[in-house]
Design a protein around this motif. Structure first.
Motif, PDB file in Angstrom:
ATOM      1  N   PRO A   1       0.941  -1.159   0.003  1.00 41.13           N
ATOM      2  CA  PRO A   1      -0.087  -0.087  -0.069  1.00 41.13           C
ATOM      3  C   PRO A   1       0.922   1.392  -0.033  1.00 41.13           C
ATOM      4  O   PRO A   1       0.522   2.294  -0.958  1.00 41.13           O
ATOM      5  N   ASP A   2       1.903   1.465   0.794  1.00 41.52           N
ATOM      6  CA  ASP A   2       2.731   2.539   0.742  1.00 41.52           C
ATOM      7  C   ASP A   2       3.389   2.747  -0.578  1.00 41.52           C
ATOM      8  O   ASP A   2       3.351   4.069  -0.733  1.00 41.52           O
TER       9      ASP A   2
ATOM     10  N   VAL B   1      13.467  -3.380  -6.122  1.00 43.60           N
ATOM     11  CA  VAL B   1      14.144  -4.066  -5.281  1.00 43.60           C
ATOM     12  C   VAL B   1      14.281  -3.561  -3.715  1.00 43.60           C
ATOM     13  O   VAL B   1      14.665  -2.590  -3.552  1.00 43.60           O
ATOM     14  N   PRO B   2      13.878  -4.405  -2.829  1.00 41.58           N
ATOM     15  CA  PRO B   2      13.139  -5.899  -3.070  1.00 41.58           C
ATOM     16  C   PRO B   2      11.939  -5.763  -3.627  1.00 41.58           C
ATOM     17  O   PRO B   2      11.192  -4.582  -3.856  1.00 41.58           O
ATOM     18  N   ALA B   3      11.482  -7.087  -3.887  1.00 41.64           N
ATOM     19  CA  ALA B   3      10.098  -7.154  -4.752  1.00 41.64           C
ATOM     20  C   ALA B   3       8.873  -6.894  -3.770  1.00 41.64           C
ATOM     21  O   ALA B   3       9.048  -7.440  -2.491  1.00 41.64           O
ATOM     22  N   LEU B   4       7.994  -6.731  -4.247  1.00 38.49           N
ATOM     23  CA  LEU B   4       6.591  -6.595  -3.326  1.00 38.49           C
ATOM     24  C   LEU B   4       5.731  -7.708  -3.610  1.00 38.49           C
ATOM     25  O   LEU B   4       4.440  -7.733  -3.081  1.00 38.49           O
ATOM     26  N   ALA B   5       5.995  -8.762  -4.503  1.00 35.93           N
ATOM     27  CA  ALA B   5       5.173  -9.689  -4.849  1.00 35.93           C
ATOM     28  C   ALA B   5       5.887 -11.032  -5.128  1.00 35.93           C
ATOM     29  O   ALA B   5       7.025 -10.771  -5.834  1.00 35.93           O
ATOM     30  N   ARG B   6       5.495 -12.208  -5.206  1.00 35.72           N
ATOM     31  CA  ARG B   6       5.808 -13.238  -5.702  1.00 35.72           C
ATOM     32  C   ARG B   6       5.018 -14.571  -6.054  1.00 35.72           C
ATOM     33  O   ARG B   6       3.744 -14.096  -5.396  1.00 35.72           O
ATOM     34  N   GLN B   7       4.996 -15.038  -6.974  1.00 29.50           N
ATOM     35  CA  GLN B   7       4.056 -16.261  -7.313  1.00 29.50           C
ATOM     36  C   GLN B   7       4.190 -17.294  -6.290  1.00 29.50           C
ATOM     37  O   GLN B   7       5.169 -17.796  -6.093  1.00 29.50           O
ATOM     38  N   LEU B   8       3.019 -17.857  -5.859  1.00 24.11           N
ATOM     39  CA  LEU B   8       3.188 -19.138  -5.191  1.00 24.11           C
ATOM     40  C   LEU B   8       3.631 -20.061  -5.870  1.00 24.11           C
ATOM     41  O   LEU B   8       3.429 -19.980  -7.217  1.00 24.11           O
TER      42      LEU B   8
ATOM     43  N   LEU C   1      25.834  -1.242 -14.895  1.00 18.09           N
ATOM     44  CA  LEU C   1      25.149  -2.355 -15.111  1.00 18.09           C
ATOM     45  C   LEU C   1      25.811  -3.433 -13.927  1.00 18.09           C
ATOM     46  O   LEU C   1      26.984  -3.928 -13.916  1.00 18.09           O
ATOM     47  N   GLU C   2      25.108  -4.247 -13.387  1.00 23.57           N
ATOM     48  CA  GLU C   2      25.434  -5.444 -12.582  1.00 23.57           C
ATOM     49  C   GLU C   2      24.293  -6.686 -12.172  1.00 23.57           C
ATOM     50  O   GLU C   2      23.231  -6.094 -12.491  1.00 23.57           O
ATOM     51  N   ARG C   3      24.619  -7.593 -11.854  1.00 26.97           N
ATOM     52  CA  ARG C   3      23.684  -8.728 -11.614  1.00 26.97           C
ATOM     53  C   ARG C   3      23.162  -8.691 -10.364  1.00 26.97           C
ATOM     54  O   ARG C   3      24.148  -8.493  -9.083  1.00 26.97           O
ATOM     55  N   ARG C   4      21.969  -8.659  -9.980  1.00 21.78           N
ATOM     56  CA  ARG C   4      21.479  -8.501  -8.325  1.00 21.78           C
ATOM     57  C   ARG C   4      20.150  -9.516  -8.340  1.00 21.78           C
ATOM     58  O   ARG C   4      19.232  -9.580  -9.239  1.00 21.78           O
ATOM     59  N   TYR C   5      20.434 -10.145  -7.099  1.00 24.59           N
ATOM     60  CA  TYR C   5      19.140 -11.099  -6.859  1.00 24.59           C
ATOM     61  C   TYR C   5      18.089 -10.255  -6.315  1.00 24.59           C
ATOM     62  O   TYR C   5      18.201  -9.317  -5.544  1.00 24.59           O
ATOM     63  N   VAL C   6      16.811 -10.336  -6.890  1.00 26.93           N
ATOM     64  CA  VAL C   6      15.749  -9.674  -6.381  1.00 26.93           C
ATOM     65  C   VAL C   6      14.719 -10.599  -5.506  1.00 26.93           C
ATOM     66  O   VAL C   6      14.082 -11.328  -6.012  1.00 26.93           O
ATOM     67  N   ARG C   7      15.163 -10.427  -4.276  1.00 22.58           N
ATOM     68  CA  ARG C   7      14.189 -11.272  -3.167  1.00 22.58           C
ATOM     69  C   ARG C   7      12.988 -10.638  -3.057  1.00 22.58           C
ATOM     70  O   ARG C   7      12.703  -9.251  -3.412  1.00 22.58           O
ATOM     71  N   PHE C   8      11.836 -11.621  -2.365  1.00 27.92           N
ATOM     72  CA  PHE C   8      10.521 -10.934  -1.862  1.00 27.92           C
ATOM     73  C   PHE C   8      10.754 -10.287  -0.792  1.00 27.92           C
ATOM     74  O   PHE C   8      11.487 -10.721   0.265  1.00 27.92           O
ATOM     75  N   MET C   9      10.100  -8.993  -0.500  1.00 30.20           N
ATOM     76  CA  MET C   9      10.419  -8.414   0.708  1.00 30.20           C
ATOM     77  C   MET C   9      10.101  -8.969   1.844  1.00 30.20           C
ATOM     78  O   MET C   9      10.753  -8.933   2.893  1.00 30.20           O
ATOM     79  N   ASP C  10       9.053  -9.680   1.827  1.00 30.46           N
ATOM     80  CA  ASP C  10       8.631 -10.127   2.968  1.00 30.46           C
ATOM     81  C   ASP C  10       9.027 -11.785   3.218  1.00 30.46           C
ATOM     82  O   ASP C  10       8.557 -12.385   4.287  1.00 30.46           O
TER      83      ASP C  10
ATOM     84  N   THR D   1      14.142   5.719  -5.029  1.00 30.08           N
ATOM     85  CA  THR D   1      13.859   4.969  -3.724  1.00 30.08           C
ATOM     86  C   THR D   1      12.656   5.244  -3.214  1.00 30.08           C
ATOM     87  O   THR D   1      12.449   6.643  -2.733  1.00 30.08           O
ATOM     88  N   LEU D   2      11.678   4.502  -2.891  1.00 30.05           N
ATOM     89  CA  LEU D   2      10.211   4.996  -2.589  1.00 30.05           C
ATOM     90  C   LEU D   2      10.417   4.286  -1.014  1.00 30.05           C
ATOM     91  O   LEU D   2      11.273   3.625  -0.316  1.00 30.05           O
ATOM     92  N   PRO D   3       9.306   4.610  -0.115  1.00 32.48           N
ATOM     93  CA  PRO D   3       9.278   4.201   1.015  1.00 32.48           C
ATOM     94  C   PRO D   3       9.431   2.807   1.322  1.00 32.48           C
ATOM     95  O   PRO D   3       8.920   2.045   0.500  1.00 32.48           O
ATOM     96  N   GLY D   4       9.996   2.372   2.663  1.00 32.18           N
ATOM     97  CA  GLY D   4      10.459   1.080   2.923  1.00 32.18           C
ATOM     98  C   GLY D   4      12.026   0.668   2.075  1.00 32.18           C
ATOM     99  O   GLY D   4      11.972  -0.540   2.097  1.00 32.18           O
ATOM    100  N   GLU D   5      12.555   1.712   1.648  1.00 29.22           N
ATOM    101  CA  GLU D   5      13.885   1.431   1.014  1.00 29.22           C
ATOM    102  C   GLU D   5      13.627   0.381  -0.077  1.00 29.22           C
ATOM    103  O   GLU D   5      14.455  -0.387  -0.485  1.00 29.22           O
ATOM    104  N   ILE D   6      12.632   0.694  -0.922  1.00 33.11           N
ATOM    105  CA  ILE D   6      12.515  -0.182  -2.120  1.00 33.11           C
ATOM    106  C   ILE D   6      12.882   0.859  -3.158  1.00 33.11           C
ATOM    107  O   ILE D   6      12.505   1.848  -3.733  1.00 33.11           O
ATOM    108  N   ALA D   7      14.179   0.027  -3.872  1.00 31.95           N
ATOM    109  CA  ALA D   7      14.900   1.176  -4.988  1.00 31.95           C
ATOM    110  C   ALA D   7      14.134   0.495  -6.278  1.00 31.95           C
ATOM    111  O   ALA D   7      13.949  -0.606  -6.452  1.00 31.95           O
ATOM    112  N   LEU D   8      14.106   1.398  -7.293  1.00 34.28           N
ATOM    113  CA  LEU D   8      13.434   1.120  -8.556  1.00 34.28           C
ATOM    114  C   LEU D   8      14.927   1.117  -9.512  1.00 34.28           C
ATOM    115  O   LEU D   8      15.626   2.196  -9.809  1.00 34.28           O
ATOM    116  N   HIS D   9      15.355   0.082 -10.338  1.00 33.28           N
ATOM    117  CA  HIS D   9      16.195   0.016 -11.089  1.00 33.28           C
ATOM    118  C   HIS D   9      15.770  -0.328 -12.545  1.00 33.28           C
ATOM    119  O   HIS D   9      14.998  -1.139 -12.789  1.00 33.28           O
TER     120      HIS D   9
END
Length: 268
Positions: free
Chosen positions: A98-99, A191-198, A257-266, A129-137
């Motif tokens: 939501p934020d 980054v980090p992500a706000l969703a992931r597939q079950l 440019l670099e390689r980065r793992y994008v984890r789910f935030m939660d 960078t948005l609230p929650g330290e979510i960076a947009l790359h």
């Protein structure tokens, strides 16, 4: 708040409840869009795009996935929204969503992918960078998965009806940094992500994560019918893709440019 659409089959009320419960718990609301199935593909479409005897073959379930997303893009346009969040009904959502959505309107990009990635992505330095330290790359990889992304009205209009979606699955076209229409969009990864597939991160056994799309007979026959031609075709495609990726990576190293793992935030 940003409008939200989620794709759902009528035959999967469990997934509809899953999405509605998540959204309600976050103080959000979504509009359900009926998902397309292989039965929605016309005989003409099947002959053109889903013929397993042709070298370029799109599985009926893959084309149905694209048709589902096209329904959302059309709904976005019909409703007159400037942009919207598009979800598939097996997307697990972060408590920080939501934020994030309340601030994303200030970001100038055609698409913002908010889904995690199973492998490292090639990304440029963050542009915001948005609230929650979510960076947009900005990103240069073609990640798998189209379960969660934000799309603008202009991008939806541009994507609708593009012929590339009739020769490859949704995500491979949507996020392709080299070919249209993907290459024509400004695209950011959260980054980090706000969703992931079950089904990711050991959740395969969850009932909601189970897919009931029939894949029987969903096999490309051209490779077995013309093995030499198919191998040569694949060899050429692999060489082209490999050379393009390597040269692109090297040429963009100076831009960070670099390689980065994008984890789910939660994730635990």
């Amino acid at each position: 708040m940003l409008p939200i659409f989620y794709i759902n089959l009528a035959s999967r009320p469990d997934r509809r409840r899953f999405m509605e419960d998540q959204l309600q718990s976050l103080g959000l609301a979504g509009v359900r869009i009926e998902a397309a199935t292989p039965s929605d593909i016309s005989a003409e479409q099947a002959a053109l795009h889903c013929d397993p005897h042709k070298p370029v073959y799109l599985r009926p379930r893959e084309l149905a996935c694209t048709l589902s997303h096209e329904r959302v893009w059309q709904a976005l346009l019909d409703a007159g929204h400037d942009r919207a969040l598009v979800l598939e009904d097996d997307a697990e959502l972060s408590s920080a969503l939501p934020d994030f959505l309340s601030e994303i309107g200030a970001i100038d990009a055609d698409m913002v992918r908010i889904e995690s990635a199973g492998r490292p992505l090639r990304v440029f330095p963050a542009v915001a960078t948005l609230p929650g330290e979510i960076a947009l790359h900005p990103f240069r990889s073609t990640p798998m998965g189209s379960a969660a992304y934000i799309l603008t009205r202009g991008a939806a209009r541009y994507l609708l009806g593009h012929p590339s979606f009739r020769s490859a699955q949704t995500d491979l076209v949507l996020y392709n940094p080299f070919d249209e229409p993907g290459s024509g969009l400004t695209r950011l990864q959260a980054v980090p992500a706000l969703a992931r597939q079950l089904g990711d991160e050991g959740k395969q056994k969850q009932t909601v994560g189970r897919s009931d799309i029939d894949q029987k007979g969903d096999r490309h026959l051209f490779p077995s019918e013309r093995p030499l031609q198919y191998r040569l075709l694949r060899l050429g495609q692999g060489f082209k893709a490999g050379w393009r990726n390597v040269s692109d990576h090297i040429s963009n190293l100076s831009k960070g440019l670099e390689r980065r793992y994008v984890r789910f935030m939660d994730e635990g």
